[in-house]
Design an enzyme around this catalytic site. Structure first.
Site, PDB file in Angstrom:
ATOM      1  N   ASN A  60     106.358 -30.625 -43.486  1.00 23.71           N
ATOM      2  CA  ASN A  60     106.664 -29.252 -43.867  1.00 23.71           C
ATOM      3  C   ASN A  60     105.383 -28.423 -43.964  1.00 23.71           C
ATOM      4  O   ASN A  60     104.342 -28.904 -44.416  1.00 23.71           O
ATOM      5  CB  ASN A  60     107.468 -29.197 -45.177  1.00 23.71           C
ATOM      6  N   ILE A  61     105.482 -27.181 -43.521  1.00 22.93           N
ATOM      7  CA  ILE A  61     104.355 -26.253 -43.509  1.00 22.93           C
ATOM      8  C   ILE A  61     104.790 -25.008 -44.270  1.00 22.93           C
ATOM      9  O   ILE A  61     105.594 -24.216 -43.761  1.00 22.93           O
ATOM     10  CB  ILE A  61     103.958 -25.858 -42.058  1.00 22.93           C
ATOM     11  N   GLU A  62     104.277 -24.849 -45.490  1.00 26.02           N
ATOM     12  CA  GLU A  62     104.675 -23.708 -46.311  1.00 26.02           C
ATOM     13  C   GLU A  62     103.847 -22.469 -45.976  1.00 26.02           C
ATOM     14  O   GLU A  62     102.865 -22.539 -45.231  1.00 26.02           O
ATOM     15  CB  GLU A  62     104.549 -24.070 -47.796  1.00 26.02           C
ATOM     16  N   ASN A  63     104.292 -21.353 -46.544  1.00 28.15           N
ATOM     17  CA  ASN A  63     103.635 -20.079 -46.297  1.00 28.15           C
ATOM     18  C   ASN A  63     103.651 -19.258 -47.578  1.00 28.15           C
ATOM     19  O   ASN A  63     104.601 -19.367 -48.366  1.00 28.15           O
ATOM     20  CB  ASN A  63     104.403 -19.344 -45.178  1.00 28.15           C
ATOM     21  N   TYR A  66     107.199 -17.206 -48.766  1.00 27.60           N
ATOM     22  CA  TYR A  66     107.963 -18.456 -48.807  1.00 27.60           C
ATOM     23  C   TYR A  66     108.960 -18.692 -47.670  1.00 27.60           C
ATOM     24  O   TYR A  66     108.976 -19.783 -47.092  1.00 27.60           O
ATOM     25  CB  TYR A  66     108.678 -18.593 -50.154  1.00 27.60           C
ATOM     26  N   CYS A  71     110.246 -26.467 -42.128  1.00 26.69           N
ATOM     27  CA  CYS A  71     110.583 -27.812 -42.602  1.00 26.69           C
ATOM     28  C   CYS A  71     109.978 -28.877 -41.682  1.00 26.69           C
ATOM     29  O   CYS A  71     109.696 -28.627 -40.511  1.00 26.69           O
ATOM     30  CB  CYS A  71     112.094 -27.999 -42.632  1.00 26.69           C
ATOM     31  N   GLU A  73     111.432 -31.473 -40.354  1.00 27.78           N
ATOM     32  CA  GLU A  73     112.303 -31.817 -39.237  1.00 27.78           C
ATOM     33  C   GLU A  73     112.158 -30.802 -38.106  1.00 27.78           C
ATOM     34  O   GLU A  73     112.087 -31.163 -36.925  1.00 27.78           O
ATOM     35  CB  GLU A  73     113.766 -31.869 -39.686  1.00 27.78           C
ATOM     36  N   CYS A 107     118.032 -27.269 -40.986  1.00 24.67           N
ATOM     37  CA  CYS A 107     117.525 -28.362 -40.149  1.00 24.67           C
ATOM     38  C   CYS A 107     118.654 -29.156 -39.516  1.00 24.67           C
ATOM     39  O   CYS A 107     118.536 -29.606 -38.384  1.00 24.67           O
ATOM     40  CB  CYS A 107     116.629 -29.288 -40.964  1.00 24.67           C
TER      41      CYS A 107
HETATM   42 ZN   LIG Z   1     115.008 -27.972 -43.391  1.00 22.73          ZN
END
Ligand SMILES: [Zn+2]
Length: 155
Positions: A60-63, A66, A71, A73, A107
């Protein structure tokens, strides 16, 4: 998912050997180290088994904004697609909680685009235990590419 842990059908192999399942889980667990999750601290790793045997990892790569985050997947599937992969045999996800977390609704739909409904999705918890469900079990009565007429079948 509290009842899933005691259901023996949740550890079905779906054609993968125990060693393959174990390896996929280890790769998904290791992929958590790739996570960029400074806000939630909720690391998710994903390992995608392609039909040629390649395993593609995602996290997962957050920002700071938000909803813009991605995600694990979606990251793994996008990465695999960019590498030319289109057929997948299994997906494994791993988190730092127990019981295991399942892919979010978005996802599940993203996976639906590229995977058979009987694709196994292995969900690993922080202790190395997993639950497995098919895509169809996680996304019943789903909408997929076969419901749309593609303008160009070569795409
Ligand atoms: Zn997801």
């Amino acid at each position: 998912m509290s009842t899933a842990d005691s259901d023996p059908t949740t550890t079905r192999s779906y054609g993968l050997t125990p060693a393959e399942v174990k390896n996929l889980g280890q790769q998904a667990t290791a992929a958590k180290a790739l996570s960029y999750s400074p806000y939630s601290k909720f690391r998710v790793g994903c390992a995608l088994l392609c039909d040629d045997g390649e395993i593609v990892l995602g996290a997962n790569i957050e920002n700071a904004s938000y909803p813009v985050g991605v995600c694990a997947e979606k990251a793994a599937l996008s990465r695999a697609c960019l590498e030319g992969q289109r057929k997948f045999l299994a997906i494994a996800v791993s988190t730092d909680i127990t019981p295991p977390a399942s892919p979010c609704g978005m996802c599940r739909q993203f996976i639906r685009e590229f995977c058979d409904l009987n694709l196994p999705i292995y969900m690993w918890d922080k202790d190395g235990n997993y639950v497995v469900k098919t895509l169809e079990e996680l996304l019943p009565m789903s909408f997929g590419p076969e419901h749309l007429k593609k303008p160009d079948s070569s795409v």
